[in-house]
Design an enzyme around this catalytic site. Sequence first.
Site, PDB file in Angstrom:
ATOM      1  N   THR A   1     -84.333 -21.059 -34.133  1.00  0.00           N
ATOM      2  CA  THR A   1     -83.099 -20.603 -33.498  1.00  0.00           C
ATOM      3  C   THR A   1     -82.329 -19.704 -34.449  1.00  0.00           C
ATOM      4  O   THR A   1     -82.443 -19.818 -35.668  1.00  0.00           O
ATOM      5  CB  THR A   1     -82.218 -21.783 -33.063  1.00  0.00           C
ATOM      6  OG1 THR A   1     -81.054 -21.292 -32.398  1.00  0.00           O
ATOM      7  CG2 THR A   1     -81.794 -22.632 -34.250  1.00  0.00           C
ATOM      8  N   ARG A   2     -81.552 -18.812 -33.874  1.00  0.00           N
ATOM      9  CA  ARG A   2     -80.591 -18.036 -34.655  1.00  0.00           C
ATOM     10  C   ARG A   2     -79.174 -18.312 -34.148  1.00  0.00           C
ATOM     11  O   ARG A   2     -78.199 -17.740 -34.639  1.00  0.00           O
ATOM     12  CB  ARG A   2     -80.887 -16.537 -34.567  1.00  0.00           C
ATOM     13  CG  ARG A   2     -80.574 -15.895 -33.244  1.00  0.00           C
ATOM     14  CD  ARG A   2     -80.742 -14.387 -33.286  1.00  0.00           C
ATOM     15  NE  ARG A   2     -79.732 -13.698 -32.517  1.00  0.00           N
ATOM     16  CZ  ARG A   2     -79.817 -13.408 -31.226  1.00  0.00           C
ATOM     17  NH1 ARG A   2     -80.900 -13.752 -30.549  1.00  0.00           N
ATOM     18  NH2 ARG A   2     -78.834 -12.778 -30.624  1.00  0.00           N
TER      19      ARG A   2
ATOM     20  N   HIS B   1     -76.325 -25.623 -28.452  1.00  0.00           N
ATOM     21  CA  HIS B   1     -75.478 -26.084 -27.363  1.00  0.00           C
ATOM     22  C   HIS B   1     -76.288 -27.066 -26.518  1.00  0.00           C
ATOM     23  O   HIS B   1     -77.436 -27.385 -26.841  1.00  0.00           O
ATOM     24  CB  HIS B   1     -74.984 -24.895 -26.550  1.00  0.00           C
ATOM     25  CG  HIS B   1     -74.227 -23.885 -27.361  1.00  0.00           C
ATOM     26  ND1 HIS B   1     -73.101 -24.217 -28.086  1.00  0.00           N
ATOM     27  CD2 HIS B   1     -74.450 -22.559 -27.583  1.00  0.00           C
ATOM     28  CE1 HIS B   1     -72.651 -23.138 -28.718  1.00  0.00           C
ATOM     29  NE2 HIS B   1     -73.448 -22.127 -28.441  1.00  0.00           N
TER      30      HIS B   1
ATOM     31  N   HIS C   1     -79.923 -26.147 -25.580  1.00  0.00           N
ATOM     32  CA  HIS C   1     -80.889 -26.256 -26.678  1.00  0.00           C
ATOM     33  C   HIS C   1     -81.176 -27.723 -27.006  1.00  0.00           C
ATOM     34  O   HIS C   1     -82.324 -28.107 -27.254  1.00  0.00           O
ATOM     35  CB  HIS C   1     -80.361 -25.558 -27.933  1.00  0.00           C
ATOM     36  CG  HIS C   1     -79.871 -24.164 -27.709  1.00  0.00           C
ATOM     37  ND1 HIS C   1     -78.544 -23.867 -27.541  1.00  0.00           N
ATOM     38  CD2 HIS C   1     -80.537 -22.990 -27.616  1.00  0.00           C
ATOM     39  CE1 HIS C   1     -78.404 -22.564 -27.370  1.00  0.00           C
ATOM     40  NE2 HIS C   1     -79.591 -22.005 -27.403  1.00  0.00           N
TER      41      HIS C   1
ATOM     42  N   ARG D   1     -87.238 -19.754 -23.136  1.00  0.00           N
ATOM     43  CA  ARG D   1     -86.908 -18.506 -22.446  1.00  0.00           C
ATOM     44  C   ARG D   1     -86.290 -17.516 -23.422  1.00  0.00           C
ATOM     45  O   ARG D   1     -85.443 -17.848 -24.235  1.00  0.00           O
ATOM     46  CB  ARG D   1     -85.921 -18.796 -21.314  1.00  0.00           C
ATOM     47  CG  ARG D   1     -85.404 -17.573 -20.557  1.00  0.00           C
ATOM     48  CD  ARG D   1     -84.405 -18.019 -19.508  1.00  0.00           C
ATOM     49  NE  ARG D   1     -83.875 -16.898 -18.745  1.00  0.00           N
ATOM     50  CZ  ARG D   1     -82.808 -16.187 -19.092  1.00  0.00           C
ATOM     51  NH1 ARG D   1     -82.170 -16.491 -20.221  1.00  0.00           N
ATOM     52  NH2 ARG D   1     -82.379 -15.184 -18.335  1.00  0.00           N
TER      53      ARG D   1
ATOM     54  N   GLY E   1     -67.065 -17.411 -69.019  1.00  0.00           N
ATOM     55  CA  GLY E   1     -68.043 -17.610 -70.081  1.00  0.00           C
ATOM     56  C   GLY E   1     -68.694 -16.289 -70.433  1.00  0.00           C
ATOM     57  O   GLY E   1     -68.434 -15.252 -69.803  1.00  0.00           O
ATOM     58  N   LEU E   2     -69.530 -16.306 -71.441  1.00  0.00           N
ATOM     59  CA  LEU E   2     -70.201 -15.088 -71.894  1.00  0.00           C
ATOM     60  C   LEU E   2     -71.134 -14.537 -70.814  1.00  0.00           C
ATOM     61  O   LEU E   2     -71.560 -15.276 -69.916  1.00  0.00           O
ATOM     62  CB  LEU E   2     -71.008 -15.386 -73.162  1.00  0.00           C
ATOM     63  CG  LEU E   2     -70.214 -15.727 -74.432  1.00  0.00           C
ATOM     64  CD1 LEU E   2     -71.171 -16.166 -75.529  1.00  0.00           C
ATOM     65  CD2 LEU E   2     -69.372 -14.529 -74.883  1.00  0.00           C
ATOM     66  N   PRO E   3     -71.478 -13.256 -70.881  1.00  0.00           N
ATOM     67  CA  PRO E   3     -72.485 -12.716 -69.981  1.00  0.00           C
ATOM     68  C   PRO E   3     -73.798 -13.498 -70.121  1.00  0.00           C
ATOM     69  O   PRO E   3     -74.186 -13.870 -71.240  1.00  0.00           O
ATOM     70  CB  PRO E   3     -72.655 -11.265 -70.455  1.00  0.00           C
ATOM     71  CG  PRO E   3     -71.366 -10.933 -71.131  1.00  0.00           C
ATOM     72  CD  PRO E   3     -70.895 -12.206 -71.769  1.00  0.00           C
TER      73      PRO E   3
ATOM     74  N   GLY F   1     -74.638 -18.270 -67.205  1.00  0.00           N
ATOM     75  CA  GLY F   1     -74.985 -19.078 -66.036  1.00  0.00           C
ATOM     76  C   GLY F   1     -73.851 -19.227 -65.040  1.00  0.00           C
ATOM     77  O   GLY F   1     -73.925 -20.042 -64.122  1.00  0.00           O
ATOM     78  N   LYS F   2     -72.793 -18.419 -65.200  1.00  0.00           N
ATOM     79  CA  LYS F   2     -71.614 -18.513 -64.324  1.00  0.00           C
ATOM     80  C   LYS F   2     -71.959 -18.238 -62.863  1.00  0.00           C
ATOM     81  O   LYS F   2     -71.589 -18.983 -61.965  1.00  0.00           O
ATOM     82  CB  LYS F   2     -70.541 -17.512 -64.771  1.00  0.00           C
ATOM     83  CG  LYS F   2     -70.050 -17.665 -66.183  1.00  0.00           C
ATOM     84  CD  LYS F   2     -68.991 -16.646 -66.517  1.00  0.00           C
ATOM     85  CE  LYS F   2     -69.451 -15.214 -66.353  1.00  0.00           C
ATOM     86  NZ  LYS F   2     -70.578 -14.848 -67.220  1.00  0.00           N
ATOM     87  N   SER F   3     -72.662 -17.133 -62.633  1.00  0.00           N
ATOM     88  CA  SER F   3     -72.947 -16.728 -61.254  1.00  0.00           C
ATOM     89  C   SER F   3     -73.837 -17.741 -60.549  1.00  0.00           C
ATOM     90  O   SER F   3     -73.638 -18.041 -59.365  1.00  0.00           O
ATOM     91  CB  SER F   3     -73.622 -15.347 -61.236  1.00  0.00           C
ATOM     92  OG  SER F   3     -72.724 -14.346 -61.665  1.00  0.00           O
TER      93      SER F   3
END
Length: 520
Positions: free
Chosen positions: A129-130, A134, A137, A225, A334-336, A339-341
Site C-alpha cells: 500500500t501507499r 481505511h 483495506h 482493484r 560536536g566536531l565534524p 556522529g551528530k547527523s
Amino acid sequence: VQTARLKNGSLSPIPIVLDLSKEQTSSVGVGSVLTLVNLDSHPLASLRVTEVFPLDPAEEALRIYQTRDLAHAGVLELVKRGPYAVAGVLEVNEESIRLAAACDFPPEYMRPNQIRFLSQGNNLIAFQTRNPLHWAHITATQKALELFDDQTKLLIHPAVGPTKQGDFSVPQRMRAYRAALSYYPLGRTVLSPLPIAMRMAGPREALWHALIRKNYGATHFIIGRGHADPGSPKGGLFYPPFAAHEYVGQYSHEIGITPIFLPEFVYSKAKKSYIAESETTPEDILRLSGTEFRHRMTTNEDIPDWFSPPEVVRALHSALPSGSGKGLVVWFTGLPASGKSTLARMLVRYLEAVERCPIFLLDGDVVRRRLSKGLGFSKSDRDENIRRIGLAAQKAILKGGMCVVAAVSPYQEARDKVRRLIEKTGGVFIEIFVNTPVNVCMARDPKGIYAKAMSGTLAQMTGVNDVYETPSHPDVVIDTHKVGPDEALGCVIKILGTRGIVLKDKVFIRIPEKNSSEIS
C-alpha cells in the site's frame, strides 16, 4: 523494457537504473568507480561501471506505463531523468547501510532476511500500500487472513519512498498503520515499511511488487482493484480496474509466490459493513473517494465512521499537539564527523513514531546549502548561521512541532543565544554534546574534509585549524567512541522521558542486525 525479463530469462518488469546527466556522463566510463551516498553525503556503496548506455524514455513510457501522457505521474518522473544510465557491480558498506536504515526508515523497518526468518514454516501474506488503511483495506486484508490457518501472518508492507504528489507523508501514514493494527487478530500482523519508490505502473508494477515480496519471504501476495494506479486526471482509475489481476495471472506459475486476487470491497448501507461489490447493488453503496477524503482532511471536515476508523483519522491529523504540549528543540553539537547527523536522524524517526506533532530536522550541511547559502566560515558568519538555524527552530515549535538540529555550532555564546531564544518562546531546549575525539572523527572522515584540512587545502576547519568550544552545561554528553548509535539514542530518549517531554509508554526497538538464525 520490452519483455519484462532480464537476458537470463528472469522476470524483471520494472527497470532499475542509475541515470546520469549529460555532464556527469562525460567524466564516467567503463572502469569508473562511483560512490553512492545518502542525503548527508555519507557513502553507502560503490559502483564499478561496466557499461554506459543511453535511455529511451519514450519507448520505456509506452512499454512500462502503456502511455506517453505526461499527466501520468510515472511518465512525468521518467522524463525528468538524465539521458544516460550506468550498469556495474555494487560493493556495499553493510555498517553504513545499517545506520542509513536507522536514520531514514521508521523504526519498524526489517530487512529481507529478518522477515524471511519470521515466515519460516508458515504462510506469510504480503499487502502492498501507499495509502493509509481505511475500512475497505482492513476488510480486504482480514478476508485474506481468514483463508488460512491461525499460524498465518499478514505482512503490512507499505512503500515509504517517493509516491504520488498529494499523498500523505510517511510519518502520517506510519501513525495511521500503527493505529489500524488493533483491528487485526493479536500476533498475526507484522508492520514493516518498504523503502521503495512507487512507479504508478499498474499491472507491471503489481508483478514487480509480487516478486519483491517473494524475496522478502512472503508466500502469498494480495492484489486488489487498481493496484499501483496513478488515477486519471479526469477522476477514477487510469488502468482497467482489474488489469493487474490479468497481467500477474499470466506469470503466476513462475513467480514463486501465490497471488490472492481480491474484489473491490464497498460499504453496504443495508448490511452496515464492507462486502464484495458483486454482492450488492449500486443503490446500496456508500463511497468516498480518496480525493474527497484528502480534501475533508485538509478542511478539517468530519470523516464518516463507515469510511475509516476514528483512530486512523486522528493519526493522520499530524498537526495535533504533542504529548508534552510544549515545543521541543534537541540540539546536537560536536566536531565534524562526530556522529551528530546520524543520531539526529535516528531521533527524528523515533519521535515520528511516538509523537503526533510535526517533527522537523535541521541538518547543518543542508542548512549551509540552502538557508545559509553564501555565508563563509569566519566567526561572524558562523554565528549568523547558528542564528538562522535558531530562528528556523523557533518557527518550527511555534507551529506546534518539535525540531531536531545537528550542527557543529562551535561557539558557546551562539549556542546559548539559541537556548535563550527557544526558552523565551516557551519551548524546551535540550543540548546534546556528541563528544567524539578529533582523532576518531579523522578516522571516520566520510566526506574527506579532515584530509583536506591536514593537507592545507581547506582552511578554517573546526577541530583542526579553527576552535571548537566544548559545551559548558550540556544536558547530555554522548561519547560515541565508547557507545554505539543505538545505545546513544537510548541515552537521549531517556533524558526526554525523564523530563516528561516524550511519551514513555511507547518504545520501538529495532531488531538487531544478526544472522537470521539468531534473530528473536
